[in-house]
Write a protein that holds these residues in place. Structure first.
Motif, short mmCIF file in Angstrom:
data_model
loop_
_atom_site.label_atom_id
_atom_site.label_comp_id
_atom_site.label_asym_id
_atom_site.label_seq_id
_atom_site.Cartn_x
_atom_site.Cartn_y
_atom_site.Cartn_z
N GLU A 195 -2.38 2.27 -1.93
CA GLU A 195 -3.75 2.81 -1.72
C GLU A 195 -3.44 3.69 -0.31
O GLU A 195 -4.10 4.86 -0.38
CB GLU A 195 -4.74 1.47 -1.30
N ASP A 201 -4.73 7.81 -0.46
CA ASP A 201 -5.85 7.96 -0.01
C ASP A 201 -5.87 7.41 1.62
O ASP A 201 -6.59 6.11 1.62
CB ASP A 201 -7.45 8.10 -0.52
N GLY A 237 -7.75 7.60 4.55
CA GLY A 237 -8.93 7.57 5.03
C GLY A 237 -9.72 6.41 4.11
O GLY A 237 -10.43 5.60 4.81
N ASP A 238 -9.63 6.60 2.93
CA ASP A 238 -10.45 5.56 2.09
C ASP A 238 -9.90 4.07 2.41
O ASP A 238 -10.89 3.27 2.53
CB ASP A 238 -10.63 5.74 0.64
N THR A 239 -8.86 4.08 2.52
CA THR A 239 -8.12 2.53 2.56
C THR A 239 -8.29 1.98 4.14
O THR A 239 -8.58 0.75 4.22
CB THR A 239 -6.61 2.88 2.38
N VAL A 290 -11.06 2.73 5.84
CA VAL A 290 -12.48 2.28 5.88
C VAL A 290 -12.46 1.01 5.10
O VAL A 290 -13.33 0.22 5.54
CB VAL A 290 -13.34 3.47 5.17
N ARG A 291 -12.16 0.79 3.98
CA ARG A 291 -11.97 -0.42 3.18
C ARG A 291 -11.61 -1.52 3.97
O ARG A 291 -12.21 -2.59 3.45
CB ARG A 291 -11.33 -0.20 1.73
#
Length: 160
Positions: free
Chosen positions: A103, A107, A109-111, A113-114
């Motif tokens: 992950e 990405d 940034g997305d990881t 945040v998640r």
């Protein structure tokens, strides 16, 4: 064994003979190892450098310990996430390290945040365990390093 002497023991002896006391070296190594298992991947080099600068510890020694601790960081990554969830009431950790790596590669940034909440709880679990781990490592390393034969120091002379 020769690799350990060449890569770890001899550089530490060199540091000791350059005016670094066994206590200061033990502090740098203990702190570097403990910071080296901080459960936020990619942050430990900077955190170790900042800690060494703030405490006026030996930069090379703290970074060596940080890098040597990297396999332990990976080994403790999921246990710290689980401990954080248990201690702070978060949802149970259901991901694998290889899943997170994939992950992150897809990405970052997305990881980030998640997993921010879980990461914060893991950092909290680390923060609770870190002082004791650092103290135990410091005492063990200081005892070991103060026994190394050093030029200009009598064998019965102890570090203050």
């Amino acid at each position: 064994m020769r690799w350990v002497r060449r890569k770890i023991v001899d550089p530490l002896k060199t540091q000791l003979t350059q005016g670094v006391s066994p206590s200061r070296l033990a502090a740098a190594l203990a702190l570097g190892a403990v910071v080296g298992v901080f459960p936020v991947l990619g942050t430990t080099t900077l955190l170790s450098a900042l800690a060494a600068a703030a405490l006026r510890l030996n930069q090379p020694a703290i970074q060596v310990a940080n890098y040597v601790a990297y396999p332990l960081q990976l080994a403790l990554y999921l246990p710290l996430f689980r401990a954080g969830a248990a201690l702070f009431g978060g949802p149970p950790v259901t991901f694998t390290l290889s899943q997170v790596q994939a992950e992150l590669a897809a990405d970052v940034g997305d990881t980030v945040v998640r997993y921010a909440g879980a990461n914060l709880r893991a950092a909290g679990a680390w923060a609770l365990a870190a002082p004791l781990a650092c103290a135990v490592l410091f005492l063990a390393l200081r005892a070991l390093l103060s026994r190394l034969p050093l030029p200009g120091r009598r064998p019965d002379e102890r570090d203050s």
